[in-house]
Scaffold this motif. Structure first.
Motif, mmCIF file in Angstrom:
data_model
loop_
_atom_site.group_PDB
_atom_site.id
_atom_site.type_symbol
_atom_site.label_atom_id
_atom_site.label_comp_id
_atom_site.label_asym_id
_atom_site.label_seq_id
_atom_site.Cartn_x
_atom_site.Cartn_y
_atom_site.Cartn_z
ATOM 1 N N VAL A 64 -34.349 45.411 -35.079
ATOM 2 C CA VAL A 64 -33.306 44.413 -35.331
ATOM 3 C C VAL A 64 -31.990 45.101 -35.682
ATOM 4 O O VAL A 64 -30.919 44.702 -35.205
ATOM 5 C CB VAL A 64 -33.737 43.446 -36.453
ATOM 6 N N PHE A 65 -32.045 46.142 -36.517
ATOM 7 C CA PHE A 65 -30.837 46.917 -36.823
ATOM 8 C C PHE A 65 -30.214 47.473 -35.541
ATOM 9 O O PHE A 65 -28.988 47.511 -35.399
ATOM 10 C CB PHE A 65 -31.165 48.065 -37.776
ATOM 11 N N ASN A 66 -31.045 47.897 -34.605
ATOM 12 C CA ASN A 66 -30.560 48.416 -33.335
ATOM 13 C C ASN A 66 -29.806 47.339 -32.553
ATOM 14 O O ASN A 66 -28.751 47.607 -31.959
ATOM 15 C CB ASN A 66 -31.736 48.949 -32.516
ATOM 16 N N HIS A 67 -30.335 46.117 -32.538
ATOM 17 C CA HIS A 67 -29.643 45.004 -31.870
ATOM 18 C C HIS A 67 -28.272 44.758 -32.495
ATOM 19 O O HIS A 67 -27.295 44.488 -31.782
ATOM 20 C CB HIS A 67 -30.485 43.731 -31.974
ATOM 21 N N ILE A 68 -28.207 44.827 -33.816
ATOM 22 C CA ILE A 68 -26.936 44.582 -34.506
ATOM 23 C C ILE A 68 -25.925 45.672 -34.182
ATOM 24 O O ILE A 68 -24.781 45.398 -33.826
ATOM 25 C CB ILE A 68 -27.162 44.506 -36.030
ATOM 26 N N ALA A 69 -26.353 46.933 -34.308
ATOM 27 C CA ALA A 69 -25.437 48.059 -34.095
ATOM 28 C C ALA A 69 -24.963 48.146 -32.656
ATOM 29 O O ALA A 69 -23.827 48.565 -32.398
ATOM 30 C CB ALA A 69 -26.126 49.359 -34.505
ATOM 31 N N ASP A 70 -25.825 47.745 -31.718
ATOM 32 C CA ASP A 70 -25.513 47.904 -30.286
ATOM 33 C C ASP A 70 -24.990 46.634 -29.638
ATOM 34 O O ASP A 70 -24.901 46.566 -28.405
ATOM 35 C CB ASP A 70 -26.763 48.365 -29.540
ATOM 36 N N GLN A 71 -24.609 45.640 -30.417
ATOM 37 C CA GLN A 71 -24.239 44.351 -29.827
ATOM 38 C C GLN A 71 -23.062 44.475 -28.851
ATOM 39 O O GLN A 71 -23.064 43.826 -27.784
ATOM 40 C CB GLN A 71 -23.901 43.345 -30.926
ATOM 41 N N TYR A 72 -22.072 45.305 -29.167
ATOM 42 C CA TYR A 72 -20.916 45.429 -28.281
ATOM 43 C C TYR A 72 -21.277 46.212 -27.020
ATOM 44 O O TYR A 72 -20.824 45.890 -25.916
ATOM 45 C CB TYR A 72 -19.762 46.110 -29.034
ATOM 46 N N ILE A 73 -22.093 47.235 -27.181
ATOM 47 C CA ILE A 73 -22.577 48.001 -26.031
ATOM 48 C C ILE A 73 -23.465 47.127 -25.159
ATOM 49 O O ILE A 73 -23.363 47.152 -23.924
ATOM 50 C CB ILE A 73 -23.361 49.236 -26.515
ATOM 51 N N ASP A 74 -24.322 46.339 -25.788
ATOM 52 C CA ASP A 74 -25.258 45.495 -25.036
ATOM 53 C C ASP A 74 -24.526 44.535 -24.102
ATOM 54 O O ASP A 74 -25.008 44.230 -23.008
ATOM 55 C CB ASP A 74 -26.144 44.707 -25.997
ATOM 56 N N ARG A 75 -23.374 44.056 -24.528
ATOM 57 C CA ARG A 75 -22.619 43.112 -23.700
ATOM 58 C C ARG A 75 -22.077 43.754 -22.431
ATOM 59 O O ARG A 75 -21.769 43.060 -21.455
ATOM 60 C CB ARG A 75 -21.452 42.526 -24.503
ATOM 61 N N LEU A 76 -21.980 45.083 -22.424
ATOM 62 C CA LEU A 76 -21.436 45.799 -21.274
ATOM 63 C C LEU A 76 -22.508 46.263 -20.293
ATOM 64 O O LEU A 76 -22.185 46.731 -19.205
ATOM 65 C CB LEU A 76 -20.648 47.026 -21.756
ATOM 66 N N MET A 77 -23.774 46.122 -20.677
ATOM 67 C CA MET A 77 -24.859 46.643 -19.864
ATOM 68 C C MET A 77 -25.682 45.510 -19.264
ATOM 69 O O MET A 77 -26.042 44.555 -19.950
ATOM 70 C CB MET A 77 -25.761 47.558 -20.704
ATOM 71 N N GLN A 78 -25.955 45.641 -17.974
ATOM 72 C CA GLN A 78 -26.715 44.621 -17.259
ATOM 73 C C GLN A 78 -28.079 44.381 -17.908
ATOM 74 O O GLN A 78 -28.544 43.239 -18.028
ATOM 75 C CB GLN A 78 -26.901 45.061 -15.803
#
Length: 299
Positions: A64-78
């Motif tokens: 869950v911490f990973n989802h929070i930290a990577d939220q901006y990166i996640d939006r850029l990746m398919q």
């Protein structure tokens, strides 16, 4: 009523997605094997239940911490743009509270019902993954997976210490297998998702050194992994059942790596990635079966 049920089920799936259940289940398998190999008399039921529950809770919290930290990166990746935090279906505040509840309850459970060493090591693995890897290493160096891999390799050690209360060489050997497995596993995915990582600005090896160099490293690490996988038999930790099963599994892993090195496309990279998951699960199941079937619990 149907709409309410649909909304509830969809929301429940989002919370579960935050925990990365497939990753956690693989980690718990390796923790379980660590527990079983640590004991010649069988694992006490309380250790089996509370140990795996505590480790699973902390691993889920780290996810869950990973989802929070990577939220901006996640939006850029398919591959990750539809994740719950990235899309806003679950807020950062809700996710942070969820992560804290999972992590704190897991560490406290391990401290209370297992032992302090396992609780401390589990907490350190949480910090290693959620802070050192996710917030720093992932963005700092193309060797992020290699250096940060030690946190993901910890579960069999945690399982071992849950039973014995001590760190022993055999437990570290199990950690070594996962540690060496991690680079070819993730770099195969990185080749397949090279454009995604480039768009997100993450310095994965294919983006910084090229796909050819990454393929070579995957092959070299797979060769090293094949050698490391023989060590449990070489040091007397496992017997012929493990050896007979692990050799063909490693040969097939090498076949995938060789095909990828020879110029395999993204499809071969994805095949290598998927096989690496199967490989790890079967290797640890072989260790488990060998311990109980070939050698017997008390041997």
């Amino acid at each position: 009523m149907a709409m309410i049920y649909k909304d509830f089920f969809s929301g429940w799936r989002d919370w579960l997605t935050l925990c990365k259940p497939r990753v956690v289940m693989l980690m718990l398998l390796t923790a379980l094997v660590g527990m079983c190999l640590a004991s010649a008399q069988g694992v006490p039921l309380a250790v089996l239940v509370y140990g795996n529950l505590g480790i699973g809770l902390v691993a889920s919290g780290a996810a869950v911490f990973n989802h929070i930290a990577d939220q901006y990166i996640d939006r850029l990746m398919q591959r990750t743009r539809h994740r719950p935090v990235a899309t806003g279906r679950i807020s950062v505040r809700q996710s942070l509270l969820f992560a804290l509840v999972l992590s704190v309850s897991g560490v406290m459970l391990l401290w209370w019902r297992i032992n302090s060493l396992t609780a401390i090591l589990t907490f350190l693995s949480l910090i290693g993954y959620a802070v050192c890897y996710t917030l720093w290493l992932k963005h700092a160096t193309p060797q992020n997976i290699v250096i940060g891999g030690i946190a993901g390799a910890a579960p069999p050690l945690l399982g071992w210490t849950a039973v014995t209360g001590h760190i022993q060489p055999e437990a570290l050997l199990l950690v070594l297998i996962i540690f060496v497995w991690t680079p070819p596993h993730f770099w195969a995915l990185a080749i397949h998702r090279e454009k995604d990582y480039a768009n997100a600005g993450i310095p994965m090896l294919p983006n910084t050194h090229g796909a050819d160099f990454t393929r070579l490293n995957i092959l070299l690490y797979t060769i090293l992994l094949s050698a490391v996988t023989l060590l449990p038999y070489a040091v007397g930790m496992s017997g012929l059942l493990y050896l007979a099963g692990s050799i063909p599994m490693s040969i097939l892993f090498l076949v995938h790596a060789c095909r990828l090195f020879a110029g395999g496309d993204n499809r071969q990279a994805l095949k290598t990635f998927h096989y690496s998951i199967i490989w790890l699960g079967i290797i640890f199941l072989l260790l488990l079966f060998d311990h109980y079937i070939a050698w017997g619990v008390g041997s």
